[in-house]
Design a protein around this motif. Structure first.
Motif, mmCIF file in Angstrom:
data_model
loop_
_atom_site.group_PDB
_atom_site.id
_atom_site.type_symbol
_atom_site.label_atom_id
_atom_site.label_comp_id
_atom_site.label_asym_id
_atom_site.label_seq_id
_atom_site.Cartn_x
_atom_site.Cartn_y
_atom_site.Cartn_z
ATOM 1 N N LEU A 209 0.830 -1.206 0.000
ATOM 2 C CA LEU A 209 0.000 0.000 0.000
ATOM 3 C C LEU A 209 0.868 1.261 0.000
ATOM 4 C CD1 LEU A 209 -2.834 -0.882 2.532
ATOM 5 C CD2 LEU A 209 -3.081 -0.519 0.063
ATOM 6 N N ALA A 210 1.975 1.221 0.725
ATOM 7 C CA ALA A 210 2.872 2.377 0.803
ATOM 8 C C ALA A 210 3.679 2.563 -0.474
ATOM 9 C CB ALA A 210 3.808 2.226 1.996
ATOM 10 N N GLU A 211 3.849 1.497 -1.236
ATOM 11 C CA GLU A 211 4.689 1.532 -2.433
ATOM 12 C C GLU A 211 3.909 1.760 -3.727
ATOM 13 O OE1 GLU A 211 6.314 -2.373 -2.200
ATOM 14 O OE2 GLU A 211 7.478 -1.930 -0.392
ATOM 15 N N ASP A 212 2.620 1.480 -3.723
ATOM 16 C CA ASP A 212 1.835 1.505 -4.962
ATOM 17 C C ASP A 212 0.614 2.412 -4.796
ATOM 18 O OD1 ASP A 212 0.142 0.933 -7.124
ATOM 19 O OD2 ASP A 212 0.639 -1.200 -7.130
ATOM 20 N N PRO A 213 0.684 3.653 -5.303
ATOM 21 C CA PRO A 213 -0.432 4.581 -5.120
ATOM 22 C C PRO A 213 -1.726 4.117 -5.797
ATOM 23 C CG PRO A 213 1.330 5.592 -6.432
ATOM 24 C CD PRO A 213 1.828 4.255 -5.980
ATOM 25 N N ASP A 214 -1.622 3.397 -6.897
ATOM 26 C CA ASP A 214 -2.842 2.895 -7.551
ATOM 27 C C ASP A 214 -3.523 1.839 -6.694
ATOM 28 O OD1 ASP A 214 -2.471 4.576 -9.740
ATOM 29 O OD2 ASP A 214 -1.355 3.056 -10.880
ATOM 30 N N LEU A 215 -2.740 0.960 -6.106
ATOM 31 C CA LEU A 215 -3.281 -0.061 -5.209
ATOM 32 C C LEU A 215 -3.895 0.594 -3.977
ATOM 33 C CD1 LEU A 215 -3.678 -3.051 -4.456
ATOM 34 C CD2 LEU A 215 -1.370 -2.990 -3.463
ATOM 35 N N ALA A 216 -3.204 1.579 -3.421
ATOM 36 C CA ALA A 216 -3.728 2.292 -2.248
ATOM 37 C C ALA A 216 -5.051 2.981 -2.585
ATOM 38 C CB ALA A 216 -2.702 3.301 -1.742
ATOM 39 N N ALA A 217 -5.147 3.554 -3.777
ATOM 40 C CA ALA A 217 -6.397 4.217 -4.192
ATOM 41 C C ALA A 217 -7.521 3.195 -4.357
ATOM 42 C CB ALA A 217 -6.175 4.996 -5.483
ATOM 43 N N ALA A 218 -7.214 2.040 -4.914
ATOM 44 C CA ALA A 218 -8.221 0.996 -5.084
ATOM 45 C C ALA A 218 -8.706 0.485 -3.729
ATOM 46 C CB ALA A 218 -7.657 -0.157 -5.924
ATOM 47 N N TYR A 219 -7.788 0.352 -2.783
ATOM 48 C CA TYR A 219 -8.151 -0.129 -1.444
ATOM 49 C C TYR A 219 -8.978 0.929 -0.708
ATOM 50 C CZ TYR A 219 -7.415 -3.030 2.756
ATOM 51 O OH TYR A 219 -7.577 -3.841 3.859
ATOM 52 N N PRO B 189 -8.780 1.804 5.395
ATOM 53 C CA PRO B 189 -8.051 1.767 4.129
ATOM 54 C C PRO B 189 -6.528 1.797 4.264
ATOM 55 C CG PRO B 189 -8.624 4.025 4.564
ATOM 56 C CD PRO B 189 -9.120 3.190 5.750
ATOM 57 N N SER B 190 -5.996 1.838 5.494
ATOM 58 C CA SER B 190 -4.563 2.075 5.648
ATOM 59 C C SER B 190 -3.717 0.817 5.820
ATOM 60 C CB SER B 190 -4.318 3.007 6.834
ATOM 61 O OG SER B 190 -4.848 2.437 8.016
ATOM 62 N N ARG B 191 -4.345 -0.300 6.179
ATOM 63 C CA ARG B 191 -3.590 -1.539 6.350
ATOM 64 C C ARG B 191 -4.500 -2.732 6.096
ATOM 65 N NH1 ARG B 191 -3.436 -3.406 12.324
ATOM 66 N NH2 ARG B 191 -5.251 -2.376 13.174
ATOM 67 N N VAL B 192 -3.878 -3.880 5.974
ATOM 68 C CA VAL B 192 -4.628 -5.128 5.807
ATOM 69 C C VAL B 192 -4.500 -5.873 7.127
ATOM 70 C CG1 VAL B 192 -4.925 -7.234 4.459
ATOM 71 C CG2 VAL B 192 -4.081 -5.152 3.354
ATOM 72 N N LYS B 193 -5.601 -5.902 7.863
ATOM 73 C CA LYS B 193 -5.609 -6.509 9.196
ATOM 74 C C LYS B 193 -6.284 -7.882 9.195
ATOM 75 C CE LYS B 193 -8.294 -5.236 12.914
ATOM 76 N NZ LYS B 193 -8.905 -4.281 13.815
ATOM 77 N N PRO C 115 -9.315 -5.107 -3.869
ATOM 78 C CA PRO C 115 -8.173 -5.737 -4.542
ATOM 79 C C PRO C 115 -7.503 -6.845 -3.735
ATOM 80 C CG PRO C 115 -7.594 -3.519 -3.793
ATOM 81 C CD PRO C 115 -9.072 -3.686 -3.584
ATOM 82 N N PHE C 116 -7.439 -6.688 -2.417
ATOM 83 C CA PHE C 116 -6.788 -7.723 -1.616
ATOM 84 C C PHE C 116 -7.690 -8.935 -1.424
ATOM 85 C CE2 PHE C 116 -4.227 -4.009 -0.098
ATOM 86 C CZ PHE C 116 -3.072 -4.394 -0.770
ATOM 87 N N GLY C 117 -8.981 -8.738 -1.394
ATOM 88 C CA GLY C 117 -9.904 -9.861 -1.368
ATOM 89 C C GLY C 117 -9.787 -10.685 -2.635
ATOM 90 N N ASP C 118 -9.737 -9.990 -3.778
ATOM 91 C CA ASP C 118 -9.583 -10.681 -5.058
ATOM 92 C C ASP C 118 -8.269 -11.456 -5.105
ATOM 93 O OD1 ASP C 118 -11.958 -9.433 -5.803
ATOM 94 O OD2 ASP C 118 -11.011 -8.054 -7.214
ATOM 95 N N GLU C 119 -7.209 -10.814 -4.641
ATOM 96 C CA GLU C 119 -5.887 -11.439 -4.657
ATOM 97 C C GLU C 119 -5.858 -12.702 -3.787
ATOM 98 O OE1 GLU C 119 -1.659 -9.939 -3.023
ATOM 99 O OE2 GLU C 119 -2.649 -8.553 -4.428
ATOM 100 N N ALA C 120 -6.426 -12.611 -2.597
ATOM 101 C CA ALA C 120 -6.447 -13.776 -1.698
ATOM 102 C C ALA C 120 -7.290 -14.899 -2.295
ATOM 103 C CB ALA C 120 -6.969 -13.376 -0.323
ATOM 104 N N LEU C 121 -8.415 -14.555 -2.911
ATOM 105 C CA LEU C 121 -9.244 -15.577 -3.559
ATOM 106 C C LEU C 121 -8.473 -16.276 -4.675
ATOM 107 C CD1 LEU C 121 -12.734 -13.877 -3.704
ATOM 108 C CD2 LEU C 121 -12.188 -16.060 -2.618
ATOM 109 N N ASP C 122 -7.729 -15.512 -5.459
ATOM 110 C CA ASP C 122 -6.924 -16.122 -6.518
ATOM 111 C C ASP C 122 -5.905 -17.085 -5.927
ATOM 112 O OD1 ASP C 122 -8.302 -14.673 -8.451
ATOM 113 O OD2 ASP C 122 -6.745 -13.124 -8.630
ATOM 114 N N GLU C 123 -5.341 -16.720 -4.801
ATOM 115 C CA GLU C 123 -4.315 -17.553 -4.192
ATOM 116 C C GLU C 123 -4.882 -18.849 -3.594
ATOM 117 O OE1 GLU C 123 -0.392 -17.142 -1.381
ATOM 118 O OE2 GLU C 123 -1.485 -15.341 -1.967
ATOM 119 N N VAL C 124 -6.059 -18.792 -2.966
ATOM 120 C CA VAL C 124 -6.596 -20.017 -2.362
ATOM 121 C C VAL C 124 -7.197 -20.952 -3.396
ATOM 122 C CG1 VAL C 124 -7.019 -18.966 -0.112
ATOM 123 C CG2 VAL C 124 -8.874 -19.072 -1.762
#
Length: 148
Positions: free
Chosen positions: A70-80, A107-111, A129-138
């Motif tokens: 989130l700190a490194e990717d402004p587009d990801l941070a905006a999506a979150y 919106p500031s961290r993934v807890k 975006p992180f929900g989608d990512e985790a679903l792809d991984e499982v």
């Protein structure tokens, strides 16, 4: 749901997403419990198998990695941030709690990956975006059959 959770569910409004096996996987909950206590988690994951798989990702440190991104990717941070705003809008449409706290660290961290995934399943891909990512991984958690 009781068999999936191992307890009686609280403040359930409706099933927000059904697993491909047919059982509830996500429920939408009321913004307040029956006694009036605020309950900001709008979407609650009930599938015990998916819960277990997400617990494994959390144990592997995935939430820390996501928060760092989130700190490194402004587009990801905006999506979150948009996911957070969507979550608040959906919850407040039911009953405003008078707070900008959503759930899962948004919106500031993934807890909590469980919250992110429940949001993705209930609202659809492209919202969290992180929900989608985790679903792809499982992957296809339902393939072995119903969890309960």
């Amino acid at each position: 749901m009781e068999a999936q959770l191992g307890r009686r569910p609280r403040a359930v409004r409706e099933v927000a997403y059904r697993c491909p096996c047919g059982l509830p996987a996500v429920v939408e909950t009321s913004p307040r419990l029956e006694d009036g206590t605020p309950f900001p988690t709008l979407y609650y994951l009930t599938c015990s198998r998916l819960n277990s798989k997400l617990g494994g990702l959390e144990a592997d440190g995935r939430m820390r990695e996501m928060t760092e991104r989130l700190a490194e990717d402004p587009d990801l941070a905006a999506a979150y941030r948009r996911a957070h705003e969507s979550y608040l809008a959906e919850r407040d449409a039911i009953e405003p709690l008078g707070t900008d706290v959503s759930a899962g660290g948004m919106p500031s961290r993934v807890k909590c990956l469980h919250v992110c995934v429940a949001h993705s399943l209930a609202a659809g891909r492209g919202v969290n975006p992180f929900g989608d990512e985790a679903l792809d991984e499982v992957g296809e958690w339902w393939k072995p059959g119903p969890c309960a």
